[in-house]
Design a protein around this motif. Structure first.
Motif, PDB file in Angstrom:
ATOM      1  N   LEU A   1       0.835  -1.203   0.000  1.00  0.00           N
ATOM      2  CA  LEU A   1       0.000   0.000   0.000  1.00  0.00           C
ATOM      3  C   LEU A   1       0.868   1.251   0.000  1.00  0.00           C
ATOM      4  CD1 LEU A   1      -2.653   1.602   0.310  1.00  0.00           C
ATOM      5  CD2 LEU A   1      -2.490   1.188   2.783  1.00  0.00           C
ATOM      6  N   ALA A   2       1.898   1.275   0.837  1.00  0.00           N
ATOM      7  CA  ALA A   2       2.763   2.457   0.933  1.00  0.00           C
ATOM      8  C   ALA A   2       3.533   2.692  -0.366  1.00  0.00           C
ATOM      9  CB  ALA A   2       3.736   2.287   2.100  1.00  0.00           C
ATOM     10  N   GLU A   3       3.963   1.604  -1.019  1.00  0.00           N
ATOM     11  CA  GLU A   3       4.806   1.729  -2.204  1.00  0.00           C
ATOM     12  C   GLU A   3       4.006   1.836  -3.504  1.00  0.00           C
ATOM     13  OE1 GLU A   3       7.221  -1.735  -1.946  1.00  0.00           O
ATOM     14  OE2 GLU A   3       8.247  -1.073  -0.109  1.00  0.00           O
ATOM     15  N   GLU A   4       2.880   1.138  -3.578  1.00  0.00           N
ATOM     16  CA  GLU A   4       2.136   1.051  -4.844  1.00  0.00           C
ATOM     17  C   GLU A   4       0.754   1.695  -4.790  1.00  0.00           C
ATOM     18  OE1 GLU A   4       3.389   0.062  -7.603  1.00  0.00           O
ATOM     19  OE2 GLU A   4       5.259  -0.798  -6.872  1.00  0.00           O
ATOM     20  N   GLY A   5       0.288   2.063  -3.589  1.00  0.00           N
ATOM     21  CA  GLY A   5      -0.998   2.739  -3.480  1.00  0.00           C
ATOM     22  C   GLY A   5      -2.204   1.855  -3.703  1.00  0.00           C
ATOM     23  N   VAL A   6      -2.093   0.543  -3.396  1.00  0.00           N
ATOM     24  CA  VAL A   6      -3.202  -0.401  -3.560  1.00  0.00           C
ATOM     25  C   VAL A   6      -3.325  -1.233  -2.287  1.00  0.00           C
ATOM     26  CG1 VAL A   6      -4.219  -2.216  -4.986  1.00  0.00           C
ATOM     27  CG2 VAL A   6      -2.628  -0.572  -6.013  1.00  0.00           C
ATOM     28  N   SER A   7      -4.560  -1.432  -1.821  1.00  0.00           N
ATOM     29  CA  SER A   7      -4.756  -2.263  -0.634  1.00  0.00           C
ATOM     30  C   SER A   7      -5.464  -3.559  -1.000  1.00  0.00           C
ATOM     31  CB  SER A   7      -5.570  -1.524   0.430  1.00  0.00           C
ATOM     32  OG  SER A   7      -6.915  -1.325   0.026  1.00  0.00           O
ATOM     33  N   PHE A   8      -4.935  -4.662  -0.472  1.00  0.00           N
ATOM     34  CA  PHE A   8      -5.555  -5.979  -0.541  1.00  0.00           C
ATOM     35  C   PHE A   8      -5.675  -6.512   0.882  1.00  0.00           C
ATOM     36  CE2 PHE A   8      -3.033  -5.634  -4.500  1.00  0.00           C
ATOM     37  CZ  PHE A   8      -4.047  -5.738  -5.444  1.00  0.00           C
ATOM     38  N   ALA A   9      -6.649  -7.359   1.120  1.00  0.00           N
ATOM     39  CA  ALA A   9      -6.780  -7.965   2.441  1.00  0.00           C
ATOM     40  C   ALA A   9      -5.766  -9.098   2.581  1.00  0.00           C
ATOM     41  CB  ALA A   9      -8.192  -8.499   2.645  1.00  0.00           C
ATOM     42  N   PRO A  10      -4.995  -9.116   3.683  1.00  0.00           N
ATOM     43  CA  PRO A  10      -4.025 -10.198   3.860  1.00  0.00           C
ATOM     44  C   PRO A  10      -4.713 -11.509   4.189  1.00  0.00           C
ATOM     45  CG  PRO A  10      -4.119  -8.853   5.836  1.00  0.00           C
ATOM     46  CD  PRO A  10      -5.009  -8.174   4.819  1.00  0.00           C
ATOM     47  N   GLY A  11      -4.193 -12.601   3.676  1.00  0.00           N
ATOM     48  CA  GLY A  11      -4.802 -13.903   3.926  1.00  0.00           C
ATOM     49  C   GLY A  11      -4.852 -14.280   5.384  1.00  0.00           C
ATOM     50  N   THR A  12      -3.906 -13.781   6.182  1.00  0.00           N
ATOM     51  CA  THR A  12      -3.891 -14.110   7.603  1.00  0.00           C
ATOM     52  C   THR A  12      -5.060 -13.489   8.360  1.00  0.00           C
ATOM     53  OG1 THR A  12      -2.279 -12.317   7.848  1.00  0.00           O
ATOM     54  CG2 THR A  12      -1.430 -14.576   7.819  1.00  0.00           C
ATOM     55  N   ALA A  13      -5.774 -12.540   7.744  1.00  0.00           N
ATOM     56  CA  ALA A  13      -7.007 -12.044   8.363  1.00  0.00           C
ATOM     57  C   ALA A  13      -8.024 -13.163   8.526  1.00  0.00           C
ATOM     58  CB  ALA A  13      -7.607 -10.930   7.516  1.00  0.00           C
TER      59      ALA A  13
END
Length: 384
Positions: free
Chosen positions: A341-353
């Motif tokens: 997110l910090a480097e590419e500006g995209v958020s994905f939900a982490p699998g460990t959630a």
């Protein structure tokens, strides 16, 4: 000050919200980490809620909900499952999450065990823990296409096991449990005298396979039935903020259910209930268009992932893709999604959630605009 109760202090952080709220604080970010339908709510649904307010119909409703809404939910459930349920088994709740909490409150005492999928939606663990129950994770493995295995579940059943939690179509996986396996899971619950709570938030969205509810295989008489079904209009009609859903219960619980509803929520807000009636009984164009949109987004994102050599589960339902980023996540996908997110500006939900088996994986939401989705997925590092 006094300490909070231990069972509250130990509730895990919801990593979906963690990364999503970080994205909301990041100007210009592409938010692909949360399941929020992006279509405008149909006008007739909004007008039904507003008309309720215009009438000043803002008093209590029956604990179980407006009779017309209970019948509308029952009618949809009959159409979807072919089961002959009556409206007195339907209880209107504040979204699927409150329905799950209500069902677990009825079925779990302190120290009782509930079998929960791993990977599985995080509030399954959070809610049962708040009720002093013990969540036991049953594995869903990549080499099994993330489908449950009867032997894996049966090996975890103990004298304290009370509930089997099922979720199909799955959040986060997009996996759909086939009918024969669902039948075997209901039989497993019958043999071991377990309750079943079935989370069917995404029942309206499957692709080339049917949605099969465990209620199809449930007993028909009081004392035989064991399936509680949690439904919502949040995903089906994009009504996430109206907090409206239903819990379909086995027969014979009417008096107890009313008492429990009174102690938890009394009743759901009238405008939300009237909007729900309009959604369920009015034109269904929204649902058809949403299904088409999610399928199109799934196919487009899958093409990008395949070209990059990134393994993913071919989603049969819901509106998520489950992708393996272990080649870059370094064994800590939760930290990696924040770096990305910090480097590419995209958020994905982490699998460990969603559980330990989710390490290295991400959940990609297919809800948004196609170009945003493709731009976000295109930034993922290819697998060498």
């Amino acid at each position: 000050m006094p300490e909070l109760a231990a069972h509250v202090r130990d509730v895990p952080v919801n990593q979906i919200r963690e990364i999503t709220e970080a994205a909301w604080r990041t100007p210009g970010s592409l938010v692909l980490s949360i399941g929020e339908p992006g279509f405008a709510v149909p006008r007739h649904v909004l007008e039904a809620g507003m008309a309720c307010l215009d009438r000043d119909e803002t008093n209590y409703t029956p604990n179980a909900g407006l009779p017309v809404l209970r019948e509308a939910f029952a009618d949809r459930f009959r159409q979807q499952t072919g089961t002959d349920i009556t409206a007195d088994r339907v209880y209107v709740v504040e979204g699927a999450q409150q329905g799950l909490h209500l069902a677990m409150s009825l079925l779990l005492g302190p120290g009782d065990e509930i079998l929960i999928p791993n990977p599985g939606y995080p509030t399954f663990v959070m809610t049962s823990s708040l009720l002093h129950a013990v969540p036991i994770r049953y594995p869903l493995y990549p080499d099994q296409q993330f489908q449950p295995r009867i032997s894996d579940i049966e090996s975890l059943i103990s004298p304290r096991t009370k509930v089997l939690m099922l979720n199909s179509p799955s959040n986060p996986l997009g996996a759909v449990i086939p009918g024969e396996l669902m039948k075997q899971l209901v039989e497993l619950a019958r043999v071991h005298d377990l309750w079943i709570i079935s989370d069917e938030c995404y029942e309206a969205f499957t692709f080339d396979v049917p949605h099969v509810s465990p209620a199809v295989f449930d007993g028909k008489e009081p004392g035989e039935a064991r399936v509680f079904t949690s439904l919502t209009l949040s995903k089906t009609y994009g009504l996430t903020g109206l907090r409206i859903g239903a819990l379909v219960c086995p027969p014979g619980l009417e008096k107890r259910m009313n008492n429990v509803m009174e102690s938890i929520v009394s009743c759901v807000a009238s405008p939300s209930q009237y909007a729900a009636v309009a959604a369920l009984t009015g034109p269904q164009d929204y649902v058809a268009e949403a299904r088409r949109h999610y399928r199109s987004n799934r196919d487009a994102a899958s093409t990008v992932l395949a070209a990059k050599g990134i393994p993913f589960l071919d989603a049969q339902g819901a509106f998520y893709l489950w992708a393996d980023m272990s080649h870059v996540s370094g064994g800590d996908v939760r930290a990696w999604v924040h770096r990305f997110l910090a480097e590419e500006g995209v958020s994905f939900a982490p699998g460990t959630a969603f559980g330990s088996i989710g390490e290295g994986w991400i959940r990609i939401s297919l809800c948004g605009q196609p170009q945003d989705l493709l731009d976000g997925v295109a930034r993922l590092p290819a697998r060498a």
